[in-house]
Design a protein around this motif. Structure first.
Motif, mmCIF file in Angstrom:
data_model
loop_
_atom_site.group_PDB
_atom_site.id
_atom_site.type_symbol
_atom_site.label_atom_id
_atom_site.label_comp_id
_atom_site.label_asym_id
_atom_site.label_seq_id
_atom_site.Cartn_x
_atom_site.Cartn_y
_atom_site.Cartn_z
ATOM 1 N N GLY A 1 0.810 -1.202 0.000
ATOM 2 C CA GLY A 1 0.000 0.000 0.000
ATOM 3 C C GLY A 1 0.846 1.255 0.000
ATOM 4 N N PRO A 2 0.209 2.423 -0.082
ATOM 5 C CA PRO A 2 0.939 3.689 -0.236
ATOM 6 C C PRO A 2 1.487 4.262 1.070
ATOM 7 C CG PRO A 2 -1.422 4.099 -0.231
ATOM 8 C CD PRO A 2 -1.257 2.606 -0.161
ATOM 9 N N PHE A 3 1.101 3.692 2.214
ATOM 10 C CA PHE A 3 1.533 4.242 3.498
ATOM 11 C C PHE A 3 2.575 3.327 4.151
ATOM 12 C CE2 PHE A 3 -3.076 5.295 3.106
ATOM 13 C CZ PHE A 3 -2.916 6.643 2.796
ATOM 14 N N GLN A 4 3.332 3.898 5.082
ATOM 15 C CA GLN A 4 4.298 3.105 5.826
ATOM 16 C C GLN A 4 4.177 3.395 7.322
ATOM 17 O OE1 GLN A 4 8.337 3.579 4.350
ATOM 18 N NE2 GLN A 4 8.081 1.731 3.104
ATOM 19 N N GLY A 5 4.465 2.357 8.122
ATOM 20 C CA GLY A 5 4.433 2.515 9.565
ATOM 21 C C GLY A 5 5.419 1.573 10.224
ATOM 22 N N THR A 6 5.752 1.880 11.457
ATOM 23 C CA THR A 6 6.663 1.058 12.247
ATOM 24 C C THR A 6 5.871 0.270 13.274
ATOM 25 O OG1 THR A 6 8.416 2.697 12.002
ATOM 26 C CG2 THR A 6 8.674 1.087 13.765
ATOM 27 N N VAL A 7 6.148 -1.029 13.372
ATOM 28 C CA VAL A 7 5.445 -1.876 14.332
ATOM 29 C C VAL A 7 5.839 -1.454 15.749
ATOM 30 C CG1 VAL A 7 5.053 -4.215 15.171
ATOM 31 C CG2 VAL A 7 5.340 -3.801 12.716
ATOM 32 N N HIS A 8 4.859 -0.958 16.488
ATOM 33 C CA HIS A 8 5.108 -0.478 17.850
ATOM 34 C C HIS A 8 4.693 -1.503 18.903
ATOM 35 C CE1 HIS A 8 5.786 2.608 20.869
ATOM 36 N NE2 HIS A 8 4.606 2.344 21.397
ATOM 37 N N GLY A 9 3.739 -2.348 18.531
ATOM 38 C CA GLY A 9 3.268 -3.376 19.456
ATOM 39 C C GLY A 9 2.586 -4.487 18.698
ATOM 40 N N THR A 10 2.598 -5.686 19.271
ATOM 41 C CA THR A 10 1.947 -6.832 18.636
ATOM 42 C C THR A 10 1.392 -7.743 19.719
ATOM 43 O OG1 THR A 10 2.256 -8.729 17.151
ATOM 44 C CG2 THR A 10 4.136 -8.103 18.534
ATOM 45 N N SER A 11 0.283 -8.397 19.407
ATOM 46 C CA SER A 11 -0.310 -9.328 20.373
ATOM 47 C C SER A 11 -0.996 -10.460 19.633
ATOM 48 C CB SER A 11 -1.300 -8.613 21.293
ATOM 49 O OG SER A 11 -2.350 -8.028 20.550
ATOM 50 N N PHE A 12 -0.869 -11.646 20.193
ATOM 51 C CA PHE A 12 -1.494 -12.840 19.635
ATOM 52 C C PHE A 12 -2.906 -12.957 20.208
ATOM 53 C CE2 PHE A 12 -2.362 -17.457 20.072
ATOM 54 C CZ PHE A 12 -2.392 -17.784 18.724
ATOM 55 N N ALA A 13 -3.899 -13.135 19.328
ATOM 56 C CA ALA A 13 -5.297 -13.179 19.762
ATOM 57 C C ALA A 13 -5.998 -14.421 19.241
ATOM 58 C CB ALA A 13 -6.032 -11.921 19.307
ATOM 59 N N GLY A 14 -5.340 -15.565 19.322
ATOM 60 C CA GLY A 14 -5.960 -16.814 18.890
ATOM 61 C C GLY A 14 -5.876 -16.995 17.395
ATOM 62 N N ASN A 15 -6.960 -16.678 16.695
ATOM 63 C CA ASN A 15 -6.986 -16.839 15.236
ATOM 64 C C ASN A 15 -6.319 -15.688 14.503
ATOM 65 O OD1 ASN A 15 -8.417 -19.284 15.345
ATOM 66 N ND2 ASN A 15 -10.373 -18.213 15.499
#
Length: 341
Positions: A281-295
């Motif tokens: 896509g045309p935008f960019q971002g930096t991963v600041h946080g992540t979490s596992f939510a099952g599926n």
């Protein structure tokens, strides 16, 4: 003349000099199950109290089954009310709690036994008639309160935050119980809640309230998929919400163009995390946080647009915190907001 079974016309409600509800119009059909949904202070409980006859309107009218009940006392309205606290008499048995209102109406003997028995049967508590409230679970107490109101044969049954005192498992059971009783009896039922999941699961229609007025009325599907304002979008789980100006997103760093032109009539747009395209896509971002939510796996991105929440299938390769990702906010996946702010 009232066109609907329960009708509120230009209803204004005050507490002293404070206006809690202003010029409220609402029409409810016979047999509907309607949720009044909104945050604390929005006017939903105040509206319920007025329908029950516990609060005198400053102006406007309340009609029920063709009659004007605006000035009718609470005990003559044929309106049942189940309180959040259940308000059971602790010294009385389940049978006597359910019989209490009937006795006040002069009903006794076999007629009383029959009506109390039918009420307890309708909520699955026939074998609990001799118990005291302290010997019951929270869900059972809720059902006693429901039966006590239902045996009075109300034209409208009002429930104030009916599931808020129950744990998650009992809440699911009582949702099903309320739906069953309402559909089997056909009683018109209105319940007040601040829980959007509860409203979406139970109601035929949802009335979203804000600042003493109605923000949106619709079916659960309409409210969930097509919120009309930024407030409703946020309330039902859209986490990426932007105003539009001149066809571009309004962001902290100035206007941002989408990959496709947005609808001209939209005042804003909102995306759920699962509708954000991650990895291209045309935008960019930096991963600041992540979490596992099952599926799924959820990501919080820091971007020039502001924080963006995205969600992808948990089976896909994970992205590390600190990595830079391309993303898109596809117009086809957005809710188009008619009002913003």
């Amino acid at each position: 003349m009232f066109d609907s079974y329960l009708q509120l016309d230009k209803l204004t409600l005050r507490y002293g000099d404070t206006v809690a509800v202003r010029d409220l119009d609402l029409a409810i059909a016979k047999g509907e199950l309607v949720a009044l949904l909104g945050p604390s202070g929005c006017g939903k409980t105040t509206t319920m109290r007025a329908i029950a006859g516990l609060l005198k309107p400053a102006s406007g009218r309340i009609g029920l089954d063709g009659a004007d009940i605006t000035r009718v006392s609470a005990n003559k309205r044929a309106v049942g009310l189940v309180f959040q606290s259940y308000a059971l008499f602790p010294h009385l048995t389940v049978y006597e709690n359910v019989a209490f209102g009937l006795r006040l109406k002069g009903i006794s003997g076999a007629d009383l036994d029959a009506r109390v028995g039918a009420g307890l049967k309708s909520v699955g508590l026939t074998s609990f008639a001799g118990r005291k409230p302290a010997e019951l679970s929270g869900g059972q107490q809720q059902r006693v309160a429901l039966a006590r109101s239902m045996v009075m044969e109300p034209k409208v049954l009002l429930l104030d935050e009916p599931l808020s005192n129950l744990d998650a498992r009992l809440r699911l059971e009582m949702r099903a119980e309320l739906q069953r009783v309402q559909k089997e009896t056909g009683v018109t039922m209105i319940f007040v809640t601040h829980d959007q999941v509860e409203a979406l699961a139970l109601a035929d229609r949802i009335v979203v309230m804000l600042n003493g007025g109605i923000e949106q009325i619709g079916t659960p599907e309409e409210i969930y998929n097509n919120p009309v304002s930024a407030f409703v979008a946020d309330f039902v789980g859209f986490e990426n919400i932007f105003a539009l100006k001149d066809g571009k997103l309004v962001t902290p760093n100035g206007p941002a163009a989408l990959s496709e032109p947005p609808p001209q009539a939209a005042a804003g747009m909102a995306w759920r995390p699962r509708t954000v395209t991650l990895g291209s896509g045309p935008f960019q971002g930096t991963v600041h946080g992540t979490s596992f939510a099952g599926n799924t796996r959820e990501y919080l991105l820091q971007t020039p647009l502001g924080p963006i929440k995205a969600e992808i299938d948990a089976n896909l390769p994970p992205h590390e915190i600190g990595s830079t990702l391309a993303f898109d906010l596809p117009v086809a996946g957005a809710a188009n907001l008619k009002r913003f702010g």
